[in-house]
Design a protein around this motif. Structure first.
Motif, PDB file in Angstrom:
ATOM      1  N   LEU A 159       0.849  -1.133  -0.052  1.00 49.44           N
ATOM      2  CA  LEU A 159       0.023   0.174   0.018  1.00 49.44           C
ATOM      3  C   LEU A 159       0.920   1.258  -0.192  1.00 49.44           C
ATOM      4  O   LEU A 159       1.770   1.483   0.919  1.00 49.44           O
ATOM      5  CB  LEU A 159      -0.792   0.024   1.150  1.00 49.44           C
ATOM      6  CG  LEU A 159      -1.923   1.107   1.388  1.00 49.44           C
ATOM      7  CD1 LEU A 159      -2.862   0.932   0.129  1.00 49.44           C
ATOM      8  CD2 LEU A 159      -2.573   0.909   2.865  1.00 49.44           C
ATOM      9  N   ILE A 160       0.800   2.051  -1.023  1.00 50.89           N
ATOM     10  CA  ILE A 160       1.758   3.296  -1.025  1.00 50.89           C
ATOM     11  C   ILE A 160       0.938   4.727  -1.203  1.00 50.89           C
ATOM     12  O   ILE A 160       1.471   5.663  -1.137  1.00 50.89           O
ATOM     13  CB  ILE A 160       2.571   3.157  -2.442  1.00 50.89           C
ATOM     14  CG1 ILE A 160       1.561   3.035  -3.792  1.00 50.89           C
ATOM     15  CG2 ILE A 160       3.295   2.165  -2.196  1.00 50.89           C
ATOM     16  CD1 ILE A 160       2.473   3.143  -4.977  1.00 50.89           C
ATOM     17  N   GLY A 161      -0.322   4.574  -1.196  1.00 53.86           N
ATOM     18  CA  GLY A 161      -1.367   5.720  -1.146  1.00 53.86           C
ATOM     19  C   GLY A 161      -2.631   5.321  -0.281  1.00 53.86           C
ATOM     20  O   GLY A 161      -3.308   4.595  -0.576  1.00 53.86           O
ATOM     21  N   ASN A 162      -2.980   6.213   0.712  1.00 50.28           N
ATOM     22  CA  ASN A 162      -4.027   5.815   1.515  1.00 50.28           C
ATOM     23  C   ASN A 162      -4.547   7.055   2.112  1.00 50.28           C
ATOM     24  O   ASN A 162      -4.253   7.418   3.006  1.00 50.28           O
ATOM     25  CB  ASN A 162      -3.560   4.962   2.546  1.00 50.28           C
ATOM     26  CG  ASN A 162      -4.703   4.334   3.549  1.00 50.28           C
ATOM     27  OD1 ASN A 162      -5.738   4.459   3.356  1.00 50.28           O
ATOM     28  ND2 ASN A 162      -4.522   3.789   4.693  1.00 50.28           N
ATOM     29  N   ARG A 163      -5.960   7.468   1.241  1.00 51.24           N
ATOM     30  CA  ARG A 163      -6.734   8.540   1.715  1.00 51.24           C
ATOM     31  C   ARG A 163      -7.998   7.923   1.664  1.00 51.24           C
ATOM     32  O   ARG A 163      -8.046   6.869   1.321  1.00 51.24           O
ATOM     33  CB  ARG A 163      -6.481   9.621   0.502  1.00 51.24           C
ATOM     34  CG  ARG A 163      -5.187  10.167   0.516  1.00 51.24           C
ATOM     35  CD  ARG A 163      -5.109  11.523  -0.175  1.00 51.24           C
ATOM     36  NE  ARG A 163      -5.772  11.470  -1.584  1.00 51.24           N
ATOM     37  CZ  ARG A 163      -5.208  11.292  -2.719  1.00 51.24           C
ATOM     38  NH1 ARG A 163      -4.022  11.162  -2.865  1.00 51.24           N
ATOM     39  NH2 ARG A 163      -5.971  11.227  -3.812  1.00 51.24           N
ATOM     40  N   LEU A 194      -4.009   3.393  -3.256  1.00 45.99           N
ATOM     41  CA  LEU A 194      -2.958   2.965  -4.424  1.00 45.99           C
ATOM     42  C   LEU A 194      -2.251   1.989  -3.925  1.00 45.99           C
ATOM     43  O   LEU A 194      -1.504   1.983  -2.977  1.00 45.99           O
ATOM     44  CB  LEU A 194      -2.373   4.116  -5.078  1.00 45.99           C
ATOM     45  CG  LEU A 194      -1.465   3.970  -6.025  1.00 45.99           C
ATOM     46  CD1 LEU A 194      -2.181   3.417  -7.217  1.00 45.99           C
ATOM     47  CD2 LEU A 194      -0.521   5.127  -6.427  1.00 45.99           C
ATOM     48  N   TRP A 195      -2.135   0.921  -4.592  1.00 43.94           N
ATOM     49  CA  TRP A 195      -1.013  -0.551  -4.045  1.00 43.94           C
ATOM     50  C   TRP A 195      -0.018  -0.619  -5.272  1.00 43.94           C
ATOM     51  O   TRP A 195      -0.504  -0.405  -6.606  1.00 43.94           O
ATOM     52  CB  TRP A 195      -1.976  -1.686  -3.893  1.00 43.94           C
ATOM     53  CG  TRP A 195      -2.690  -1.669  -2.863  1.00 43.94           C
ATOM     54  CD1 TRP A 195      -2.489  -2.100  -1.612  1.00 43.94           C
ATOM     55  CD2 TRP A 195      -4.063  -1.454  -2.928  1.00 43.94           C
ATOM     56  NE1 TRP A 195      -3.523  -2.085  -0.907  1.00 43.94           N
ATOM     57  CE2 TRP A 195      -4.654  -1.602  -1.565  1.00 43.94           C
ATOM     58  CE3 TRP A 195      -4.913  -0.958  -3.845  1.00 43.94           C
ATOM     59  CZ2 TRP A 195      -5.933  -1.327  -1.184  1.00 43.94           C
ATOM     60  CZ3 TRP A 195      -6.182  -0.749  -3.561  1.00 43.94           C
ATOM     61  CH2 TRP A 195      -6.628  -0.868  -2.093  1.00 43.94           C
ATOM     62  N   HIS A 196       1.070  -0.935  -5.129  1.00 43.77           N
ATOM     63  CA  HIS A 196       2.001  -1.638  -6.092  1.00 43.77           C
ATOM     64  C   HIS A 196       1.791  -3.000  -5.987  1.00 43.77           C
ATOM     65  O   HIS A 196       1.989  -3.637  -4.623  1.00 43.77           O
ATOM     66  CB  HIS A 196       3.432  -1.154  -5.643  1.00 43.77           C
ATOM     67  CG  HIS A 196       4.551  -1.815  -6.442  1.00 43.77           C
ATOM     68  ND1 HIS A 196       5.032  -2.914  -5.761  1.00 43.77           N
ATOM     69  CD2 HIS A 196       5.093  -1.612  -7.867  1.00 43.77           C
ATOM     70  CE1 HIS A 196       5.924  -3.438  -6.836  1.00 43.77           C
ATOM     71  NE2 HIS A 196       5.884  -2.446  -8.167  1.00 43.77           N
TER      72      HIS A 196
END
Length: 310
Positions: free
Chosen positions: A32-36, A41-43
């Motif tokens: 998990l690289i983006g968490n709002r 957003l995951w890689h």
């Protein structure tokens, strides 16, 4: 499966989870690289591929992601294409997802050596700046504008292929207005004429032309190369003006006025790189260079060095 991976999978729709895992191959590692609240957003990496999985929730974010997937499918060849996308737009819990190839470093990341004065990585950073201009030049030549251009929205593949564009929610054909609700992207990168149009439109559709986008391209590269906004807010005629405390609407009005000068390139390191960017922003809209011309200006500002393809 670890707890973190299990919770990650549970936050992602089943169809997206299954497709991303299949594309990456087994074992697929989710990060998990983006968490709002409305955006995750995951890689996802594995032996076959690395992909990005984007999931949005809420009416406006979900509709925006659906619009972006449609734009990516329609945009000129050579850009990122969705490997899969889907949506469930029920009023109670709208959701959308999108899977794209994992593309590499953003322009913001690639220009880090210029911000930090890392001389040994300077050449590679300059190449990324030129490649960014080329990517926008190809888009404009195909009759499109991006609409939300920023250094974080252009990526440079690890296979040294051409730069590609992300966050294409507002991409449109150059002769067509944006959808209603367009906010112009990062306000500090807006051209004065687009800032004025945004103030007049008050949320209605606007036309983003290529000249305005070249201004934004130059302003975004300036920001990525220096870490500072290209406009000299400290020199604004109203004493005590602090851009960090102003509302978006107030900043738009100030930028639209044309009263804020562009920061002098000599006040930063790497002035030979900043001078072409400052020139592109200084010209009147009908005299600005094209994105391809700006790439050439950056090339020519460094004697004996040539980057990018024509």
């Amino acid at each position: 499966m670890s707890t973190s991976i299990r919770s990650t999978v549970l936050l992602c729709p089943f169809d997206a989870t299954a497709l991303a895992s299949r594309l990456a191959g087994s074992p697929a590692v989710w990060r998990l690289i983006g968490n709002r609240p409305s955006h995750r957003l995951w890689h996802v990496g594995g032996p076959k591929a690395s992909v990005a999985v984007k999931v949005t929730g809420g009416e406006n974010p979900a509709l925006a992601l659906v619009r972006e997937s449609a734009a990516l499918d329609a945009m000129p060849a050579g850009n990122i294409r969705p490997l899969g996308s889907g949506a469930n737009l029920r009023p109670a819990a709208p959701l959308a997802w999108q899977i794209t190839p994992w593309a590499g470093l953003t322009t913001w990341e690639a220009l880090r050596p210029l911000r930090e004065g890392a001389e040994e990585e300077r050449e590679q950073a300059l190449a990324a700046a030129v490649a960014t201009c080329r990517a926008i030049g190809h888009l404009h030549a195909a009759g499109w504008t991006h609409g939300n251009l920023a250094p974080h929205h252009v990526v440079h593949p690890t296979d040294r292929g051409p730069a590609r564009l992300l966050s294409c929610t507002w991409a449109t054909r150059a002769d067509k207005p944006t959808s209603a609700g367009y906010d112009g992207g990062l306000v500090h990168l807006l051209s004065p004429e687009l800032a004025a149009e945004m103030e007049r439109s008050r949320g209605s559709a606007v036309l983003v032309d290529r000249s305005s986008e070249v201004y934004t391209l130059a302003a975004g590269l300036w920001w990525a190369a220096t870490g500072s906004w290209p406009l000299a807010y400290h020199a604004y005629r109203k004493a005590g003006f602090d851009p960090n405390t102003q509302s978006r609407s107030r900043l738009q009005r100030v930028i639209a006025s044309g009263d804020v000068p562009i920061t002098a390139p000599a006040s930063y390191g790497c002035p030979e790189v900043l001078a072409p960017l400052a020139a592109a922003m200084s010209f009147a809209p009908n005299r600005r260079p094209t994105a391809h011309q700006l790439a050439d200006w950056l090339n020519n500002s460094i004697p004996s060095r040539r980057y990018g393809d024509s």
